[in-house]
Design a protein around this motif. Structure first.
Motif, mmCIF file in Angstrom:
data_model
loop_
_atom_site.group_PDB
_atom_site.id
_atom_site.type_symbol
_atom_site.label_atom_id
_atom_site.label_comp_id
_atom_site.label_asym_id
_atom_site.label_seq_id
_atom_site.Cartn_x
_atom_site.Cartn_y
_atom_site.Cartn_z
ATOM 1 N N PRO A 132 0.820 -1.213 0.000
ATOM 2 C CA PRO A 132 0.000 0.000 0.000
ATOM 3 C C PRO A 132 0.857 1.267 0.000
ATOM 4 N N TYR A 133 0.368 2.276 -0.691
ATOM 5 C CA TYR A 133 1.082 3.551 -0.836
ATOM 6 C C TYR A 133 1.173 4.288 0.495
ATOM 7 N N VAL A 134 2.322 4.891 0.742
ATOM 8 C CA VAL A 134 2.525 5.783 1.886
ATOM 9 C C VAL A 134 3.023 7.123 1.353
ATOM 10 N N ALA A 135 2.434 8.207 1.825
ATOM 11 C CA ALA A 135 2.735 9.538 1.301
ATOM 12 C C ALA A 135 4.113 10.019 1.722
ATOM 13 N N PRO A 136 4.748 10.823 0.869
ATOM 14 C CA PRO A 136 6.011 11.460 1.261
ATOM 15 C C PRO A 136 5.777 12.423 2.420
ATOM 16 N N GLY A 137 6.643 12.368 3.398
ATOM 17 C CA GLY A 137 6.507 13.274 4.535
ATOM 18 C C GLY A 137 5.596 12.775 5.627
ATOM 19 N N ALA A 138 4.952 11.591 5.413
ATOM 20 C CA ALA A 138 4.068 11.061 6.446
ATOM 21 C C ALA A 138 4.887 10.547 7.613
ATOM 22 N N GLY A 139 4.317 10.609 8.812
ATOM 23 C CA GLY A 139 4.990 10.098 9.993
ATOM 24 C C GLY A 139 5.023 11.059 11.160
ATOM 25 N N GLU A 142 -9.231 12.351 9.842
ATOM 26 C CA GLU A 142 -8.596 11.083 9.467
ATOM 27 C C GLU A 142 -7.399 11.316 8.536
ATOM 28 N N SER A 143 -7.442 12.385 7.753
ATOM 29 C CA SER A 143 -6.289 12.719 6.915
ATOM 30 C C SER A 143 -5.066 13.018 7.772
ATOM 31 N N LEU A 144 -5.286 13.747 8.850
ATOM 32 C CA LEU A 144 -4.170 14.115 9.714
ATOM 33 C C LEU A 144 -3.709 12.939 10.561
ATOM 34 N N LEU A 145 -4.632 12.045 10.925
ATOM 35 C CA LEU A 145 -4.211 10.813 11.595
ATOM 36 C C LEU A 145 -3.312 9.997 10.666
ATOM 37 N N TYR A 146 -3.714 9.880 9.408
ATOM 38 C CA TYR A 146 -2.897 9.172 8.416
ATOM 39 C C TYR A 146 -1.494 9.759 8.356
ATOM 40 N N LYS A 147 -1.400 11.070 8.321
ATOM 41 C CA LYS A 147 -0.077 11.701 8.229
ATOM 42 C C LYS A 147 0.752 11.409 9.481
ATOM 43 N N LYS A 148 0.114 11.403 10.637
ATOM 44 C CA LYS A 148 0.865 11.155 11.869
ATOM 45 C C LYS A 148 1.379 9.720 11.923
ATOM 46 N N VAL A 149 0.523 8.736 11.624
ATOM 47 C CA VAL A 149 0.930 7.335 11.809
ATOM 48 C C VAL A 149 1.792 6.837 10.652
ATOM 49 N N GLY A 150 1.751 7.541 9.513
ATOM 50 C CA GLY A 150 2.625 7.194 8.401
ATOM 51 C C GLY A 150 2.269 5.905 7.700
ATOM 52 N N GLN A 151 1.007 5.501 7.792
ATOM 53 C CA GLN A 151 0.521 4.304 7.116
ATOM 54 C C GLN A 151 -0.945 4.486 6.744
ATOM 55 N N PRO A 152 -1.390 3.802 5.684
ATOM 56 C CA PRO A 152 -2.840 3.760 5.443
ATOM 57 C C PRO A 152 -3.523 3.205 6.683
ATOM 58 N N LEU A 153 -4.700 3.690 6.991
ATOM 59 C CA LEU A 153 -5.299 3.406 8.292
ATOM 60 C C LEU A 153 -5.699 1.950 8.470
ATOM 61 N N THR A 154 -6.067 1.255 7.401
ATOM 62 C CA THR A 154 -6.352 -0.177 7.546
ATOM 63 C C THR A 154 -5.061 -0.953 7.847
ATOM 64 N N VAL A 155 -3.958 -0.527 7.264
ATOM 65 C CA VAL A 155 -2.665 -1.178 7.531
ATOM 66 C C VAL A 155 -2.227 -0.890 8.963
ATOM 67 N N TRP A 156 -2.317 0.362 9.362
ATOM 68 C CA TRP A 156 -1.960 0.780 10.721
ATOM 69 C C TRP A 156 -2.759 0.006 11.766
ATOM 70 N N ALA A 157 -4.044 -0.200 11.494
ATOM 71 C CA ALA A 157 -4.902 -0.892 12.456
ATOM 72 C C ALA A 157 -4.696 -2.404 12.443
ATOM 73 N N GLY A 158 -4.104 -2.932 11.363
ATOM 74 C CA GLY A 158 -3.919 -4.365 11.260
ATOM 75 C C GLY A 158 -5.121 -5.104 10.719
ATOM 76 N N VAL A 159 -5.897 -4.459 9.857
ATOM 77 C CA VAL A 159 -7.096 -5.073 9.286
ATOM 78 C C VAL A 159 -6.712 -6.205 8.343
ATOM 79 N N LYS A 160 -7.385 -7.314 8.482
ATOM 80 C CA LYS A 160 -7.206 -8.448 7.587
ATOM 81 C C LYS A 160 -8.474 -8.642 6.761
ATOM 82 N N ILE A 161 -8.296 -8.976 5.489
ATOM 83 C CA ILE A 161 -9.453 -9.241 4.625
ATOM 84 C C ILE A 161 -9.997 -10.625 4.934
#
Length: 506
Positions: free
Chosen positions: A104-111, A476-495
């Motif tokens: 999954p894509y991670v934005a430049p400058g995220a984190g 949620e956009s700003l949470l994404y920038k802070k955690v530096g990952q797409p939010l489903t990846v950050w949360a550990g969501v499994k399909i």
């Protein structure tokens, strides 16, 4: 047009079968009340002369925008540039760029967040402090008015998770609010005992029609709204294991059998007492919402297909994707909007749609700015004046840069720079252009109760509506920038594998 698609009747708002959210009709019904209370054509010569650019430029960062509306000549100049920007067919995207990335894509400058971004998040949370209903845990879709949709309640879940993780609310408050909300969602009355009604009274939980808050009425469900809710139920259940049983209780409360059919999503509407059952979604929202249902194991293979119905049109030299199933072919509008691509990027890292599509859609808006000097970040949202909700589109039903209602009334004079789109694009791409968008928002769109929805391009003034979705997407956009990952990846969501049975009541 798919053989499974059943066009809605002429009298039906086509909103639910297109790819927007049912907030639009709420906006019309409720904001009418609010106002009383508050007193296509492909051109053969697409080249754009830089001498034709609009004479009035936007202010530099830190300078407030002028509030003098465009003159007729200025408006005509921009309309002319927009019309000349179109070439059909447009430049397509190479097949090797159209696959969904394994990573999954991670934005430049995220984190990490800057102090300014942290202030932006706190400002957005003010909306939810003001519009939370303690009795139910549900949030008003529009400031001060009790109706709520599942789309907007999902935005409220996103906002609450973001506020907890950004240390805006303490853990105890987060847990109490989230628990109350999930308990409500797992027990609320459903349309025909199947799925959440399109609209509820957020204070009483009564299923209602638009703007009729005291009269119980079941009017159908929106698959698109439930797809977004499905994503956020998965995020909460994965990130906070102590709440997983509550999120699963919500899903068990739903009878999902009719939510999908032959790999596509279906919604319902009630017209003159009779239920209409229609395929739902167009490129963008269709894929995003389908991904949410896929997480729970539903068959949405056709809804996730981002190529079969896609064509390209050049706008200011950028070939953007659009859905061939326009109004003439299907009686459903095929809006090209920023929000579904922003949500897909932030929440999944472009796992529902190719990032190449989002790249082009942002590039076309940046190219429009270069030609017209009008900062452009367009999507659908509520307005503070009639018609109260519009789809500010890059392309719709063969027309470029058209701002229309769901019934296709044109309101290009109400095109606006969207606050949620400006901030969302910035956290995903972090370019000099998106920095300009972000800075413009900071200077011009803050209110005492959250962030205004946007800024009217030709009127040169804020769109002062306050909504759950606008402020929720910002958070949620700003949470994404802070955690530096797409939010489903950050949360550990499994399909959930499609071979497994989706969790549901027998």
């Amino acid at each position: 047009m798919s053989s499974d698609f059943q066009p809605p009747p002429k009298s039906l708002s086509i909103l639910a079968s297109v790819g927007g959210v049912v907030t639009a009709v709420i906006a019309i019904a409720i904001l009418n009340l609010w106002s009383k209370q508050l007193s296509h054509t492909s051109l053969k010569n697409p080249e754009i002369s830089t001498s034709e650019t609009a004479s009035r430029q936007l202010p530099q960062p830190g300078e407030p925008a002028q509030n003098t509306p465009f003159t007729a000549q200025e408006a005509e100049t921009i309309a002319s540039l927009d019309a000349k920007s179109v070439v059909l067919p447009g430049e397509s995207i190479a097949p090797n760029q159209l696959t969904i990335a394994i990573t999954p894509y991670v934005a430049p400058g995220a984190g990490a967040l800057t102090p300014e971004e942290m202030k932006t998040a706190r400002q957005a949370w003010l909306y939810f402090q003001r519009n939370w209903n303690d009795e139910t845990g549900l949030v008003n879709s529009v400031d001060g008015f009790a109706p709520v949709t599942m789309w907007d309640q999902a935005a409220a879940i996103a906002a609450l998770v973001s506020a907890r993780e950004l240390n805006i609310v303490p853990v105890a408050e987060f847990e109490a609010k989230m628990s109350k909300m999930l308990k409500t969602l797992a027990s609320m009355p459903l349309y025909k005992g199947e799925l959440p009604n399109k609209v509820y009274n957020a204070k009483t939980l009564i299923p209602v029609n638009y703007g009729q808050l005291d009269k119980r009425e079941e009017i159908g469900w929106s698959a698109l709204d439930l797809g977004r809710m499905a994503i956020w139920l998965k995020i909460v259940g994965a990130k906070y294991p102590q709440m997983r049983s509550q999120t699963e209780d919500v899903w068990k409360h739903w009878q999902v059998k009719r939510l999908t059919k032959n790999g596509q999503m279906y919604g319902t509407s009630v017209i003159k007492g009779k239920e209409q059952y229609n395929q739902e979604g167009r490129l963008g929202y269709e894929n995003y919402a389908a991904y949410g249902l896929k997480l729970w194991g539903l068959d949405v293979k056709k809804a996730l297909d981002y190529q079969s119905h896609t064509a390209f049109v050049n706008l200011y030299g950028q070939g953007i994707p659009y859905d061939r199933r326009d109004y003439k072919k299907s009686e459903a509008n095929n809006y090209v909007l920023s929000e579904p691509y922003i949500l897909d990027g932030i929440e999944t890292g472009f796992q529902a749609l190719p990032k190449a599509y989002a790249d082009r859609i942002l590039a076309a808006q940046a190219a429009r700015y270069e030609a017209t000097k009008q900062l452009t970040a367009v999507t659908e949202d509520n307005l503070d004046r009639p018609p109260y909700f519009v789809y500010s589109s890059l392309f719709v039903n063969g027309e470029p840069w058209a701002t229309i209602t769901d019934t296709r009334e044109k309101h290009n004079d109400l095109r606006f720079l969207s606050t949620k789109a400006a901030i969302g694009w910035h956290v995903l791409y972090n370019t000099p252009y998106t920095r300009q968008l972000f800075d413009f928002v900071q200077t011009n769109l803050k209110s005492k109760d959250g962030w205004y929805n946007g800024f009217y391009e030709s009127l040169r003034q804020p769109n002062k509506t306050l909504t759950a979705n606008n402020n929720g997407v910002i958070l949620e956009s700003l949470l994404y920038k802070k955690v530096g990952q797409p939010l489903t990846v950050w949360a550990g969501v499994k399909i959930q594998k499609s071979t497994e049975k989706a969790i549901k009541t027998p």
